[in-house]
Design an enzyme around this catalytic site. Structure first.
Site, short mmCIF file in Angstrom:
data_model
loop_
_atom_site.label_atom_id
_atom_site.label_comp_id
_atom_site.label_asym_id
_atom_site.label_seq_id
_atom_site.Cartn_x
_atom_site.Cartn_y
_atom_site.Cartn_z
CB CYS A 19 46.10 10.78 -23.18
SG CYS A 19 45.26 11.62 -24.71
NE ARG A 44 51.09 12.57 -18.51
CZ ARG A 44 51.12 11.83 -17.65
NH1 ARG A 44 50.37 11.66 -16.70
NH2 ARG A 44 52.23 11.40 -17.30
CD1 TRP A 91 43.51 18.26 -22.78
CD2 TRP A 91 43.94 18.01 -24.95
NE1 TRP A 91 43.55 19.58 -23.38
CE2 TRP A 91 44.03 19.48 -24.67
CE3 TRP A 91 44.42 17.68 -26.27
CZ2 TRP A 91 44.02 20.68 -25.63
CZ3 TRP A 91 44.66 18.81 -27.23
CH2 TRP A 91 44.35 20.17 -26.95
CG ASN A 115 48.54 8.31 -24.37
OD1 ASN A 115 47.45 8.38 -24.18
ND2 ASN A 115 49.68 8.50 -23.28
N GLY A 116 48.12 9.84 -28.53
CA GLY A 116 48.80 10.20 -29.90
C GLY A 116 47.60 10.48 -30.81
CD GLU A 496 55.73 33.42 -20.58
OE1 GLU A 496 55.57 32.55 -19.53
OE2 GLU A 496 55.65 32.88 -21.66
CE LYS A 500 53.53 31.54 -17.83
NZ LYS A 500 53.52 30.95 -19.28
CD GLU A 503 49.79 29.77 -21.17
OE1 GLU A 503 50.23 28.65 -21.72
OE2 GLU A 503 50.56 30.30 -20.09
CG HIS A 519 54.27 51.59 -36.00
ND1 HIS A 519 54.80 52.22 -37.31
CD2 HIS A 519 55.40 52.14 -35.11
CE1 HIS A 519 55.83 52.91 -37.28
NE2 HIS A 519 56.19 52.73 -36.04
CE LYS A 619 54.01 21.99 -17.29
NZ LYS A 619 54.09 23.50 -17.10
#
Length: 624
Positions: A19, A44, A91, A115-116, A496, A500, A503, A519, A619
């Site tokens: 936020c 953000r 958010w 925020n939080g 990674e 990506k 995301e 496997h 973010k």
């Protein structure tokens, strides 16, 4: 220490990425400026936004779901005026994205943004409901506002009501409140979440970071943990946890850092991918002495030889940087390494020894789980080193040593240049440890330094091949799943790369060590499954290629990412491949990070997703 906004243009503090808060007291109308700041908070990730002002002793509020443009349109239809105001980008953590759940929240004379996460909000809400208070949202924030209002109903002053509210809250938060009965001040507080007070020529600001305010202010004050404050146009009274008035240092803002913008790029992510060639030089500049071919860092830490174990802790992309570093530390510095996801580490009953060294990696320096992990090991291990992008962050302040990655602002939600900068700094630490522990000769140390110094040039060579990655992305447009394979230090790159793609393109993807193909994952292989294999020509090349051949035998759709020698030795001439520049095996994870970023980026562009602000993501993951 003089604070530079250049140090903080990345992401700062726990909840700023979930936020964003803005508060303002000015001689002029505040709404246009606050809208401008809310736009600077867009990077953000958020799902709603709102503003409130006080005019003629009356609170006026506007809230809208979705983009800031929706809020702007609403304010054009129903203007807001006033010389004091608060605003917020949200958010969702409690309650779905909606206008009713958007901030600011109001109860009578009290209105606030937050925020939080308030952990005991259900308990407080039940208590208030039993007293007849009714709620209009699903949020924990409204509970805080109504709790404060309940104290006003008991006859408390606004200061006493606010302080009493803080004493009841469990969790982490940044708060900024206005009061209709005292329309000339803001009451603010922080616990675990960031909050700053900034000063411009004719206004005072409250914000969740200095970045969004940097074009408006000359000086900034960072509230410390459990501080709360009364902000007025010409005064600031800060109280510590005990309620004692406290002074906090006012720090000067540098004004010549330039604007945060996309330049000529379509998206921030592409801009940040292209910045890596330059940024990597900054990441290592503080540590490498080119004249002596030495790495210098951690001055005053004289016990590196006695370290018996390294514990690397991080989340998300930073965790994969740690996974790469594990290979490096064990190969070059001969130190046993454990890596941990911070959200798991903080709840495990892990044994520690006084010869353990902990390294935390966090772009923001405020990742909640990583900060909790730091506090868990504090005082139980030899030292704590943090590798971060924000020198004024909580993790930086609470660590024994801080190594900045100097990536600058990373606006795109999917980390790119911060990841490679983290790798560059970790590589520098590896070289330093190998030198101090006398594991490698001076010649070998120089060879690794030279390899690291070649990374910016080699990255530029990869970026010149962008069209090839764009063409491959066309094959992923209609894919529902993809596999990424790698061996050795490139296995974390496969993880990674899969992250990506997930995301920003919303395609399911998995990363595997190539040797694990038989496997289980090979059952998924068919002509519709894109499979990307990272296989430079090194000591593991033949092993990797044998795995590729297993996939080809089952009509797999393979893209081989290798160097020229690897391409020449690949099993089939018609096998799709992208030829990477030849590089030292030490820096392969840094150079081969670019393909994972470019493939994901161009796939997302082709699919038309929101590259910089992908759905459901912010973010940094800064709450549990």
């Amino acid at each position: 220490m003089e604070f530079s906004v250049k140090q903080a243009l990345g992401v700062t503090n726990w909840f700023q990425d979930m936020c964003g808060i803005i508060g303002m007291i000015a001689q002029e109308e505040v709404t246009p400026t606050m809208l401008e700041v809310l736009k600077k908070l867009e990077y953000r990730g958020y799902d709603s936004a709102g503003l409130a002002t006080i005019q003629n002793s009356k609170i006026e509020r506007r809230r809208a779901q979705g983009k800031i443009e929706n809020l702007e349109l609403l304010i054009k239809e129903k203007p807001l005026s006033g010389h004091i105001g608060i605003g917020h980008t949200r958010w969702a953590t409690h309650g779905v994205p909606s206008e009713s759940n958007a901030h600011p929240h109001q109860k009578g004379d009290v209105i606030g943004v937050h925020n939080g996460i308030i952990e005991n909000f259900r308990e407080i809400k039940a208590e208030l409901e039993s007293k007849g208070y009714q709620f209009t949202s699903e949020t924990d924030t409204e509970v805080v506002v109504q709790l404060c209002a309940s104290y006003l109903d008991l006859g408390y002053t606004i200061e006493k009501a606010f302080e009493s509210t803080l004493s009841r809250l469990e969790g982490a938060f940044a708060l900024c409140f206005m009061f209709q009965v005292n329309a000339d001040k803001l009451l603010i507080a922080r616990r675990g979440a960031p909050l700053v007070v900034g000063y411009g020529n004719s206004a005072v600001f409250v914000g969740s970071d200095a970045v969004s305010l940097s074009h408006l202010i000359d000086d900034v004050i960072f509230l410390e943990e459990d501080d709360w404050a009364i902000v007025e146009s010409k005064s600031l009274n800060i109280f510590n946890k005990s309620g004692v008035i406290t002074n906090r240092e006012k720090k000067r803002i540098e004004r010549n850092f330039g604007e945060i913008g996309k330049g000529n790029y379509q998206h921030f992510m592409l801009k940040e991918i292209n910045e890596q060639s330059e940024v990597l030089s900054y990441a290592t500049a503080s540590f490498i002495d080119h004249k002596s071919s030495r790495v210098e860092m951690l001055h005053g830490f004289n016990e590196i030889k006695s370290i018996s174990r390294l514990i690397l802790i991080a989340c998300g992309t930073a965790y994969y940087a740690c996974a790469v570093a594990k290979y490096w530390f064990e190969k070059y510095a001969k130190i046993p390494v454990e890596i941990d996801v911070a959200s798991e580490f903080r709840y495990r009953d892990s044994p520690f020894e006084d010869k353990d060294l902990v390294i935390l990696v966090s772009q923001s320096g405020e990742t909640a789980d990583t900060l909790a992990a730091l506090r868990k090991v504090k005082g139980k291990v030899k030292k704590i080193i943090s590798i971060i992008n924000v020198m004024e962050s909580s993790i930086a302040r609470e660590s024994d040593f801080v190594l900045p990655i100097k990536a600058g602002p990373e606006i795109g939600v999917a980390s790119t240049k911060a990841f490679t900068s983290q790798l560059a700094v970790l590589a520098s630490v590896v070289i330093y440890f190998a030198s101090i522990r006398q594991i490698l000769s001076n010649k070998e140390i120089s060879e690794l330094i030279d390899a690291l110094m070649s990374a910016p040039r080699l990255i530029a060579d990869v970026l010149a091949k962008e069209e090839e990655f764009k063409n491959f992305a066309l094959k992923l447009e209609n894919a529902t799943s993809a596999l990424f394979l790698g061996r050795g230090s490139l296995y974390p790159l496969a993880l990674e790369a899969a992250l990506k793609l997930k995301e920003i393109s919303y395609i399911h993807a998995e990363g595997y060590p190539s040797g694990e193909l038989k496997h289980g994952p090979i059952a998924l292989v068919d002509s519709n499954m894109p499979i990307v294999c990272f296989a430079p020509y090194n000591d593991l090349f033949e092993k990797a290629i044998s795995n590729v051949e297993e996939v080809l035998a089952r009509s797999g759709n393979v893209l081989l990412i290798t160097d020229q020698e690897g391409g020449d030795r690949s099993p089939q001439n018609h096998l799709p491949k992208i030829i990477m520049p030849k590089c030292h095996s030490f820096i392969e994870p840094i150079i081969y990070a670019l393909p994972s970023q470019l493939i994901a980026y161009h796939t997302a562009v082709i699919k038309g997703t929101d590259v910089d602000q992908p759905r459901n993501l912010a973010k940094s993951v800064t709450v549990e």
